[in-house]
Design a protein around this motif. Sequence first.
Motif, PDB file in Angstrom:
ATOM      1  N   PHE A 588     -32.247   9.354  29.931  1.00  0.00           N
ATOM      2  CA  PHE A 588     -30.841   9.575  30.018  1.00  0.00           C
ATOM      3  C   PHE A 588     -30.050   8.997  28.825  1.00  0.00           C
ATOM      4  N   LEU A 589     -29.135   9.436  28.280  1.00  0.00           N
ATOM      5  CA  LEU A 589     -28.547   9.076  27.208  1.00  0.00           C
ATOM      6  C   LEU A 589     -26.953   8.621  27.316  1.00  0.00           C
ATOM      7  N   GLN A 590     -26.788   7.600  26.664  1.00  0.00           N
ATOM      8  CA  GLN A 590     -25.617   6.943  27.015  1.00  0.00           C
ATOM      9  C   GLN A 590     -25.029   6.842  25.670  1.00  0.00           C
ATOM     10  N   PRO A 591     -23.768   7.381  25.158  1.00  0.00           N
ATOM     11  CA  PRO A 591     -22.981   7.470  24.109  1.00  0.00           C
ATOM     12  C   PRO A 591     -22.639   6.251  23.396  1.00  0.00           C
ATOM     13  N   LYS A 592     -22.572   6.067  22.090  1.00  0.00           N
ATOM     14  CA  LYS A 592     -22.226   4.878  21.331  1.00  0.00           C
ATOM     15  C   LYS A 592     -20.962   5.120  20.542  1.00  0.00           C
ATOM     16  N   ASP A 594     -17.702   4.602  17.809  1.00  0.00           N
ATOM     17  CA  ASP A 594     -17.036   3.746  16.683  1.00  0.00           C
ATOM     18  C   ASP A 594     -15.894   3.481  17.176  1.00  0.00           C
ATOM     19  N   ILE A 595     -15.386   2.162  17.185  1.00  0.00           N
ATOM     20  CA  ILE A 595     -14.270   1.617  17.725  1.00  0.00           C
ATOM     21  C   ILE A 595     -13.152   1.931  16.892  1.00  0.00           C
ATOM     22  N   ALA A 596     -13.336   1.656  15.686  1.00  0.00           N
ATOM     23  CA  ALA A 596     -12.343   1.971  14.558  1.00  0.00           C
ATOM     24  C   ALA A 596     -11.933   3.481  14.654  1.00  0.00           C
ATOM     25  N   THR A 597     -12.692   4.315  14.805  1.00  0.00           N
ATOM     26  CA  THR A 597     -12.252   5.858  14.540  1.00  0.00           C
ATOM     27  C   THR A 597     -12.393   6.565  15.934  1.00  0.00           C
ATOM     28  N   GLY A 598     -13.203   6.065  16.993  1.00  0.00           N
ATOM     29  CA  GLY A 598     -12.872   6.592  18.216  1.00  0.00           C
ATOM     30  C   GLY A 598     -14.017   7.746  18.239  1.00  0.00           C
ATOM     31  N   ILE A 599     -14.926   7.862  17.378  1.00  0.00           N
ATOM     32  CA  ILE A 599     -15.954   8.874  17.121  1.00  0.00           C
ATOM     33  C   ILE A 599     -17.462   8.382  17.756  1.00  0.00           C
ATOM     34  N   VAL A 600     -17.976   9.326  18.626  1.00  0.00           N
ATOM     35  CA  VAL A 600     -19.246   9.032  19.244  1.00  0.00           C
ATOM     36  C   VAL A 600     -20.206   9.198  18.023  1.00  0.00           C
ATOM     37  N   THR A 601     -21.002   8.013  17.698  1.00  0.00           N
ATOM     38  CA  THR A 601     -21.737   8.184  16.455  1.00  0.00           C
ATOM     39  C   THR A 601     -23.317   7.893  16.619  1.00  0.00           C
ATOM     40  N   GLY A 602     -23.525   7.640  17.807  1.00  0.00           N
ATOM     41  CA  GLY A 602     -25.163   7.431  18.458  1.00  0.00           C
ATOM     42  C   GLY A 602     -25.111   7.532  19.617  1.00  0.00           C
ATOM     43  N   LEU A 603     -26.471   7.343  20.342  1.00  0.00           N
ATOM     44  CA  LEU A 603     -26.784   7.527  21.526  1.00  0.00           C
ATOM     45  C   LEU A 603     -27.759   6.135  21.792  1.00  0.00           C
ATOM     46  N   GLU A 604     -27.827   5.826  23.250  1.00  0.00           N
ATOM     47  CA  GLU A 604     -28.903   5.060  23.557  1.00  0.00           C
ATOM     48  C   GLU A 604     -29.967   5.764  24.677  1.00  0.00           C
ATOM     49  N   ALA A 605     -31.121   5.743  24.387  1.00  0.00           N
ATOM     50  CA  ALA A 605     -31.957   6.420  25.400  1.00  0.00           C
ATOM     51  C   ALA A 605     -32.516   5.428  26.509  1.00  0.00           C
ATOM     52  N   SER A 658     -26.928   9.315  16.101  1.00  0.00           N
ATOM     53  CA  SER A 658     -28.242   8.255  15.660  1.00  0.00           C
ATOM     54  C   SER A 658     -28.700   8.043  17.183  1.00  0.00           C
ATOM     55  N   LEU A 659     -30.055   7.615  17.247  1.00  0.00           N
ATOM     56  CA  LEU A 659     -30.582   7.162  18.616  1.00  0.00           C
ATOM     57  C   LEU A 659     -31.253   5.654  18.756  1.00  0.00           C
ATOM     58  N   ALA A 660     -30.988   5.174  19.646  1.00  0.00           N
ATOM     59  CA  ALA A 660     -31.448   3.898  19.850  1.00  0.00           C
ATOM     60  C   ALA A 660     -32.406   3.804  21.149  1.00  0.00           C
ATOM     61  N   VAL A 661     -33.548   3.139  20.990  1.00  0.00           N
ATOM     62  CA  VAL A 661     -34.669   3.356  21.882  1.00  0.00           C
ATOM     63  C   VAL A 661     -35.132   1.866  22.002  1.00  0.00           C
ATOM     64  N   ASN A 662     -35.269   1.313  23.408  1.00  0.00           N
ATOM     65  CA  ASN A 662     -35.698   0.044  23.589  1.00  0.00           C
ATOM     66  C   ASN A 662     -37.135  -0.161  23.443  1.00  0.00           C
ATOM     67  N   LEU A 663     -37.597  -1.321  23.035  1.00  0.00           N
ATOM     68  CA  LEU A 663     -39.004  -1.375  22.902  1.00  0.00           C
ATOM     69  C   LEU A 663     -39.313  -2.689  23.745  1.00  0.00           C
ATOM     70  N   SER A 664     -40.346  -2.740  24.287  1.00  0.00           N
ATOM     71  CA  SER A 664     -40.771  -4.082  25.085  1.00  0.00           C
ATOM     72  C   SER A 664     -41.432  -5.023  24.184  1.00  0.00           C
ATOM     73  N   GLN A 801     -20.132   0.259  23.852  1.00  0.00           N
ATOM     74  CA  GLN A 801     -21.151   1.170  24.812  1.00  0.00           C
ATOM     75  C   GLN A 801     -20.904   0.649  26.191  1.00  0.00           C
ATOM     76  N   GLY A 802     -20.738   1.599  27.006  1.00  0.00           N
ATOM     77  CA  GLY A 802     -20.375   1.230  28.553  1.00  0.00           C
ATOM     78  C   GLY A 802     -19.848   2.247  29.394  1.00  0.00           C
ATOM     79  N   PHE A 803     -19.481   1.885  30.652  1.00  0.00           N
ATOM     80  CA  PHE A 803     -19.422   2.918  31.713  1.00  0.00           C
ATOM     81  C   PHE A 803     -17.933   3.262  31.385  1.00  0.00           C
TER      82      PHE A 803
END
Length: 841
Positions: A588-592, A594-605, A658-664, A801-803
């Motif tokens: 699943f992807l969650q948008p991230k 940009d607070i200043a511009t309101g533009i979605v610039t990235g995702l977290e997987a 852009s894409l963010a992925v969590n690492l163990s 980033q959040g609900f």
Amino acid sequence: MGRHSLDQHRLGRDGLGVNEQTRIVARICSLAGVLAVGSLVTTLALPHPGESAIASHWWVLPLLTIAFAAAERSVFHVEFRREALSFSLSEVPTAFALLYLAPGPAIAARIVGSLAVIVFEWRSKWFKLLFNSALFALETALAYHVVQFAVEHWHGSRVVTLLAIVPATSIATIIGSIMVSAAISFVEGGFRHRLISELRLSTWVAPLNATVAALVVAPTLIDPWLVALSLVPLAAFWGVMRSHGQLEQRFRDLDDLHGFVGRVGHSLNVQEIVQAAATEVAALLRVRRVGIVVFGTEDGLRRNDVGKPLPNLPTSADDPAWANVFAATTAVEPPGLGAALAVAVRDGEGVVGLIVVAEREGAQDHFRITDRVRLATLAEQFTPNVRKAALHEQIDHEARHDSLTGLPNRAQFERQVNAALKLPASGGSGQQVVMLMDLDRFKEVNDTLGHHAGDAVLIDFARRLLGRLQPGDLLSRLAGDEFALLCKRDSDGIKELADQLVEEARKPFSIDGLEVVVTMSIGVAPTTAIDLDAASLLRKADIAMYAAKHNHTGFEMYRDDIDRRTPARLAMLGDLRNALEINGLQVFLQPKLDIATGIVTGLEALARWEHPARGWVSPEDFIPVAEETGLIKQVTDQVLGTAVAHLHKLQTMGHHLSLAVNLSTHDLLDDQLPERVMRQLNRHDVDPALITLEITESSLLIDAPRARATIERLNEHGIRLSVDDFGTGYSSLSYLRHLPVSELKIDRSFVSQLLFDEQDEVIVRSIIELGHNLGMQVVAEGVETDEVLNRLRGFSCDIAQGFGICRPVPVERLVAWLNTTHHPSRRADPLNVDQWSVRGN
């Protein structure tokens, strides 16, 4: 030739009160009175009380008196342990008296001659003199009865008289043995055993001695001057016999000394050796009281006593009152103990202990030169045995205890827990529990201040814990900064103790003038019927302890729902392996934003797993299972591959994100991680600059050199790094600023309470300022309302980033959201400066 008198017997026993001593003396005096009356009656009942068998001159009386004294003086003894055999020539003057003196003068010569030596040589007590006088009189009177009876019935020839001397002196000797045994039994008891022992010896020794006496006196029946023919060989025989007895004594003593080593050295337990040595010394030196002390063992001072304990013995080799004893090389008289001997137990390393003896018994009641030598020899023989046992105890103690804190180690703790589990349940309230304690931030102390500081913290921490425990509690240091506790409390007592221990850990430690603060996490595992050994309890406590670390609660009780190794978890492991084989994990992807511009610039997987029977399984449940079993690499590769594929798809649709992925943590320690990531990026033709790998703050501290090497290699490929959940771990800023990290993510626990908790607001603002000062982008996760988003905008936070923006959704729903939301996505390629615009079309 056995003697039968009380002059060489102590007639004393340890711990006798004054009243009991008085009663014993009264009994002996009563027996002496009976013997005196018996001797008087026996003498008066003689057929010829005033006649001698052979007429003699007046000088025979003083001569025989001197002979009795000489016979008493020539006594020698052979001692074996506490028994003593005494030999004398008293039968020879008795035989002469039966021939040449009347009964009255003979009794007087026997008493005067013998008692003179007993009084002046042996200094016996008055009641012994009284008893011996009565006994000598009775023995002599009985001998005269036998001789006169034989003379009357066999017509009085000199040959008959000579032959009658043998049974006469034999009977007198045996009667004397019985009477002495009775007197000794008044004090020591065991009359029957002592009587049998005496008769076993007297029944053959007495006739033999009497025959020798008759042979000595026989030549005088021809001519009195022929006595020289008898006395010269008798003296020679006596000298040989005395020498043989002394040689026999030395052999016995030597055998005892050699046997002492075997009897004392059979054990490697110091207390058992000291106890055996005390008993052996008492027997070999024929003493009633022995005190042995051994200094400086693992359990402190060791002492053992035989008889009434000797007072004022030293507790260390530094006692000034005993300095002379410790300095002496042989046995000497100790201070304040009267007639006693003491010897230091020493070797080349110094004084080991002390042996003190008192109240000698046996043939002589005073210590001789030979006793001093023997005691010193015993001490020399004792030293290597006690040293060997002390070394064995030290090795055993070190094998069972932690050398730094002195607490039981893991092996000893598990033995004690296993033993406790085998005991039947005792009455009363409370339940046995095992607590596993681990210090947080301890590694920082070691890395920053050095291992000596860490050791000081551990020692002080162990001392603090011990101060909170009750008798019967068992505290152990398992390894490093990990401690374990076995105790019994009720449910409230368990929680109260855990809280107290956590508070003790939070108190500052003073190290080299600095105050060091650490915290502690505790896992509590109550014992149950299914816990068969310490290993299962420690495993449960370990699970609860890591739950306490993860939840930052201080301590946690073990529960099945936090156990990752339950049957349900094992079943999950099999299902997860099957899901990975069929590529069953979803991303699943969650948008991230940009607070200043309101533009979605990235995702977290974010990884998601829909189980065919259980439904959606939370990553908090299956990721730990994957980490524990080595499946985490497969999970990471599958999530990364799917997420990169989604990113490529979105790029083809015009969404340049852009894409963010969590690492163990396990991924970060994998040397092949950079190659794994680049393999996925190359497969889908995605630029590494668009990829951000998120790592937790705490994972940076696990094998820091290895983690840093992996991070630097990722950075060389152009991959960005983000520190996730910042503010909840214990990373060092000095370490963090030297890493190629480009982003900090504020933990949702701080962001969610931003509007309601001033401290959380301060923390969020501080992290944002810190990140910017370090040249990093700051991301706030957990944004659920526009109010929080506006507050973050006021703090100049970069990304949200959040609900409140969008929940994690599959890629198809994300595309729909991007096409309908009032938050536009970045439509220009951020890597192509010429095409970049603030808002895309």
